[in-house]
Scaffold this motif. Structure first.
Motif, PDB file in Angstrom:
ATOM      1  N   ILE A   1       2.454  -3.981  -6.943  1.00 15.36           N
ATOM      2  CA  ILE A   1       2.048  -2.919  -7.573  1.00 15.36           C
ATOM      3  C   ILE A   1       1.736  -3.275  -9.087  1.00 15.36           C
ATOM      4  O   ILE A   1       0.764  -2.676  -9.617  1.00 15.36           O
ATOM      5  CB  ILE A   1       2.993  -1.691  -7.410  1.00 15.36           C
ATOM      6  N   GLU A   2       2.591  -4.250  -9.443  1.00 15.61           N
ATOM      7  CA  GLU A   2       2.371  -4.739 -10.846  1.00 15.61           C
ATOM      8  C   GLU A   2       1.268  -5.452 -11.323  1.00 15.61           C
ATOM      9  O   GLU A   2       0.800  -5.647 -12.293  1.00 15.61           O
ATOM     10  CB  GLU A   2       3.594  -5.433 -11.326  1.00 15.61           C
ATOM     11  N   THR A   3       0.750  -6.008 -10.028  1.00 16.53           N
ATOM     12  CA  THR A   3      -0.409  -6.900 -10.224  1.00 16.53           C
ATOM     13  C   THR A   3      -1.759  -6.104 -10.170  1.00 16.53           C
ATOM     14  O   THR A   3      -3.074  -6.814 -10.330  1.00 16.53           O
ATOM     15  CB  THR A   3      -0.334  -7.990  -9.099  1.00 16.53           C
ATOM     16  N   LYS A   4      -1.702  -5.049  -9.338  1.00 15.67           N
ATOM     17  CA  LYS A   4      -2.982  -4.132  -9.365  1.00 15.67           C
ATOM     18  C   LYS A   4      -3.642  -3.762 -10.601  1.00 15.67           C
ATOM     19  O   LYS A   4      -3.125  -3.168 -11.604  1.00 15.67           O
ATOM     20  CB  LYS A   4      -2.683  -3.091  -8.521  1.00 15.67           C
ATOM     21  N   ARG A   5      -5.202  -4.073 -10.441  1.00 16.74           N
ATOM     22  CA  ARG A   5      -5.976  -3.606 -11.498  1.00 16.74           C
ATOM     23  C   ARG A   5      -6.677  -2.069 -11.188  1.00 16.74           C
ATOM     24  O   ARG A   5      -7.712  -2.253 -10.611  1.00 16.74           O
ATOM     25  CB  ARG A   5      -6.762  -4.615 -12.158  1.00 16.74           C
ATOM     26  N   LEU A   6      -6.072  -1.103 -11.324  1.00 11.22           N
ATOM     27  CA  LEU A   6      -6.507   0.079 -10.800  1.00 11.22           C
ATOM     28  C   LEU A   6      -6.521   1.220 -11.914  1.00 11.22           C
ATOM     29  O   LEU A   6      -5.873   1.114 -12.900  1.00 11.22           O
ATOM     30  CB  LEU A   6      -5.563   0.606  -9.876  1.00 11.22           C
ATOM     31  N   ARG A   7      -7.405   2.198 -11.608  1.00 10.35           N
ATOM     32  CA  ARG A   7      -7.466   3.422 -12.452  1.00 10.35           C
ATOM     33  C   ARG A   7      -5.817   3.941 -12.714  1.00 10.35           C
ATOM     34  O   ARG A   7      -5.306   3.952 -11.589  1.00 10.35           O
ATOM     35  CB  ARG A   7      -8.566   4.571 -12.041  1.00 10.35           C
ATOM     36  N   PRO A   8      -5.533   4.476 -13.711  1.00  4.95           N
ATOM     37  CA  PRO A   8      -4.303   4.999 -13.933  1.00  4.95           C
ATOM     38  C   PRO A   8      -3.933   6.186 -12.735  1.00  4.95           C
ATOM     39  O   PRO A   8      -2.952   6.188 -12.282  1.00  4.95           O
ATOM     40  CB  PRO A   8      -4.378   5.732 -15.289  1.00  4.95           C
ATOM     41  N   GLY A   9      -4.904   6.956 -12.438  1.00  8.22           N
ATOM     42  CA  GLY A   9      -4.740   8.011 -11.374  1.00  8.22           C
ATOM     43  C   GLY A   9      -4.444   7.267 -10.199  1.00  8.22           C
ATOM     44  O   GLY A   9      -3.399   7.823  -9.310  1.00  8.22           O
ATOM     45  N   THR A  10      -5.362   6.271  -9.898  1.00  4.38           N
ATOM     46  CA  THR A  10      -5.065   5.796  -8.426  1.00  4.38           C
ATOM     47  C   THR A  10      -3.821   4.821  -8.376  1.00  4.38           C
ATOM     48  O   THR A  10      -3.058   4.946  -7.235  1.00  4.38           O
ATOM     49  CB  THR A  10      -6.166   4.709  -8.260  1.00  4.38           C
ATOM     50  N   LEU A  11      -3.256   4.176  -9.615  1.00  6.29           N
ATOM     51  CA  LEU A  11      -1.997   3.560  -9.540  1.00  6.29           C
ATOM     52  C   LEU A  11      -1.034   4.483  -9.490  1.00  6.29           C
ATOM     53  O   LEU A  11       0.078   4.163  -8.566  1.00  6.29           O
ATOM     54  CB  LEU A  11      -2.022   2.900 -10.899  1.00  6.29           C
ATOM     55  N   ALA A  12      -1.164   5.711 -10.035  1.00  9.75           N
ATOM     56  CA  ALA A  12       0.077   6.794 -10.102  1.00  9.75           C
ATOM     57  C   ALA A  12       0.327   7.241  -8.521  1.00  9.75           C
ATOM     58  O   ALA A  12       1.317   7.334  -7.888  1.00  9.75           O
ATOM     59  CB  ALA A  12      -0.224   7.830 -10.890  1.00  9.75           C
ATOM     60  N   SER A  13      -0.999   7.327  -7.885  1.00  6.87           N
ATOM     61  CA  SER A  13      -0.848   7.747  -6.501  1.00  6.87           C
ATOM     62  C   SER A  13      -0.479   6.811  -5.501  1.00  6.87           C
ATOM     63  O   SER A  13       0.388   6.913  -4.716  1.00  6.87           O
ATOM     64  CB  SER A  13      -2.549   8.032  -5.975  1.00  6.87           C
ATOM     65  N   TYR A  14      -0.683   5.684  -5.929  1.00  9.81           N
ATOM     66  CA  TYR A  14      -0.079   4.222  -5.041  1.00  9.81           C
ATOM     67  C   TYR A  14       1.546   4.408  -5.239  1.00  9.81           C
ATOM     68  O   TYR A  14       2.426   4.383  -4.037  1.00  9.81           O
ATOM     69  CB  TYR A  14      -0.540   2.897  -5.338  1.00  9.81           C
ATOM     70  N   ARG A  15       2.015   4.544  -6.398  1.00  7.58           N
ATOM     71  CA  ARG A  15       3.272   4.630  -6.703  1.00  7.58           C
ATOM     72  C   ARG A  15       4.055   5.657  -6.024  1.00  7.58           C
ATOM     73  O   ARG A  15       5.256   5.492  -5.546  1.00  7.58           O
ATOM     74  CB  ARG A  15       3.677   4.648  -8.186  1.00  7.58           C
ATOM     75  N   ARG A  16       3.391   7.071  -6.204  1.00  8.24           N
ATOM     76  CA  ARG A  16       4.082   7.994  -5.754  1.00  8.24           C
ATOM     77  C   ARG A  16       4.011   7.932  -4.068  1.00  8.24           C
ATOM     78  O   ARG A  16       5.199   8.268  -3.199  1.00  8.24           O
ATOM     79  CB  ARG A  16       3.063   9.399  -6.001  1.00  8.24           C
ATOM     80  N   THR A  17       3.171   7.460  -3.391  1.00  9.05           N
ATOM     81  CA  THR A  17       3.145   7.375  -1.932  1.00  9.05           C
ATOM     82  C   THR A  17       4.447   6.243  -1.629  1.00  9.05           C
ATOM     83  O   THR A  17       4.744   6.656  -0.376  1.00  9.05           O
ATOM     84  CB  THR A  17       1.912   6.572  -1.460  1.00  9.05           C
TER      85      THR A  17
END
Length: 399
Positions: free
Chosen positions: A82-98
């Motif tokens: 997850i630290e390597t992903k270049r995603l929009r902040p909201g998408t990144l937060a959704s990934y982490r939460r999931t």
């Protein structure tokens, strides 16, 4: 004594407090081309299990598909990935939460190389029937097929990266069985009729604050993050135009809410034409804000910001909408104004325009979709009636 070669190995028995155990040793190629490296794995409870493991490893070495053991568990690999992903902040937060809610509590401790398609299937069935560990304790039902498929999508991407990094020979998610795309189809969207929207706006204007927000959302089809991101410099009341340049989201990190200002969902700015009633509403709103303090109507001030000049929280906006809706339903009944989400004001705007015969290309531009095919796909439920009307119009022309 002959020199050990890659693929050579042996089995050794040893004693523990829990009884006999077996270890295997084998030699793997040295990536630098030197002497083969000796590897030992312990803890097999039967000699047969040790033999089977050694046989599989030797076969992989001979075929050139052997992967050296990794210390990564599923959890540590997901954290690294997850630290390597270049995603929009909201998408990144959704990934982490999931990952934190639905993956780590169930398979986080499993060694990455021990993860199988069968174990993933067990995870998916558990989530479908019982939900997350935290949700199950709260007495909630299982996750929707759409949510479970989202878990699978994240895991599949993370495990694909592990294959690319040489940590796995293959991706177990490729052989797993998440809910199908048909099963994960989103629920049919809800939208108000124009009459229901008028009732809501009229009531909130008379009884509640923030009706200006609901008016602008209904008349423009903005996303809520775009609404709270509007500054007075984006508003041209003389030209009756509104520039949408940014969106504000909330990122949750370790339970802490952090606002993030970013571009629109597509990354592109757009300009929306405004009707006369919306221009009049914004002129009155600007006058109201200016009476409180001139700093609230500067070019860089947020149109719907707080009294300190900061932008509003989009989640708070959703909560306020829900409370306003509950109030009007208590007063007029749910049939007068059915329950929808604040995002469904966007659907109300788009559906109304399409049913009125506005070209899909124009609607797409107002909504800020990446292309018109997105609009046609999202609002395909509106099109059958429009096509029937088109057939009648053409038939009338030919009569």
């Amino acid at each position: 004594m002959s020199r050990r070669q890659p693929g050579d190995g042996g089995i050794t028995e040893y004693t523990t407090g829990d009884g006999p155990r077996w270890s295997i040793r084998y030699y793997v190629p040295n990536p630098d081309g030197g002497t083969p490296r000796r590897v030992q794995k312990r803890g097999y409870t039967t000699k047969k299990a040790a033999k089977d493991a050694l046989r599989g490893i030797v076969q992989d070495i001979n075929k050139g598909t052997y992967q050296p053991p990794t210390k990564h568990t599923v959890a540590t690999w997901l954290d690294h990935w997850i630290e390597t992903k270049r995603l929009r902040p909201g998408t990144l937060a959704s990934y982490r939460r999931t990952i934190d809610n639905h993956v780590k509590p169930h398979i986080g401790d499993i060694k990455l190389q021990d993860l199988t398609a069968t174990r993933l299937d067990r995870l998916y069935r558990h989530l479908e029937t019982k939900g997350s560990r935290r949700g199950h304790q709260a007495g909630e039902t299982g996750l929707s097929p759409r949510s479970v498929r989202y878990v699978h999508t994240i895991l599949s991407s993370a495990l694909k990266a592990a294959v690319g990094d040489g940590l796995l020979n293959n991706n177990p998610a490729d052989r797993a069985h998440p809910p199908t795309a048909t099963e994960a189809k989103p629920d049919e969207m809800t939208a108000w009729t124009p009459e229901q929207a008028r009732v809501f706006l009229t009531w909130t204007r008379e009884h509640r604050d923030l009706w200006e927000c609901w008016h602008l959302l209904l008349h423009t089809g903005l996303r809520r993050g775009e609404l709270v991101g509007i500054r007075w410099g984006d508003v041209d009341l003389d030209r009756a135009a509104l520039s949408i340049k940014r969106s504000i989201g909330i990122v949750l990190t370790n339970g802490k809410r952090t606002p993030v200002i970013g571009p629109t969902k597509t990354g592109k700015a757009r300009v929306i034409d405004l009707d006369a009633s919306t221009v009049e509403m914004l002129r009155a709103w600007r006058k109201t804000r200016g009476a409180v303090g001139m700093q609230l109507v500067r070019q860089d001030a947020y149109v719907f910001g707080d009294l300190a000049g900061k932008h509003s929280d989009p989640d708070t906006l959703s909560d306020r909408f829900r409370r306003h809706l509950e109030s009007i339903q208590a007063a007029l009944g749910e049939e007068a104004v059915p329950t929808i989400r604040v995002h469904d004001l966007r659907h109300t705007h788009a559906s109304g325009l399409l049913r009125a015969g506005i070209p899909a290309k124009v609607v797409s531009e107002r909504l800020g979709h990446s292309d018109v095919t997105t609009t046609l796909r999202v609002y395909q439920h509106v099109l059958p009636g429009m096509q029937a009307e088109a057939a009648k119009v053409f038939a009338a022309m030919m009569a």
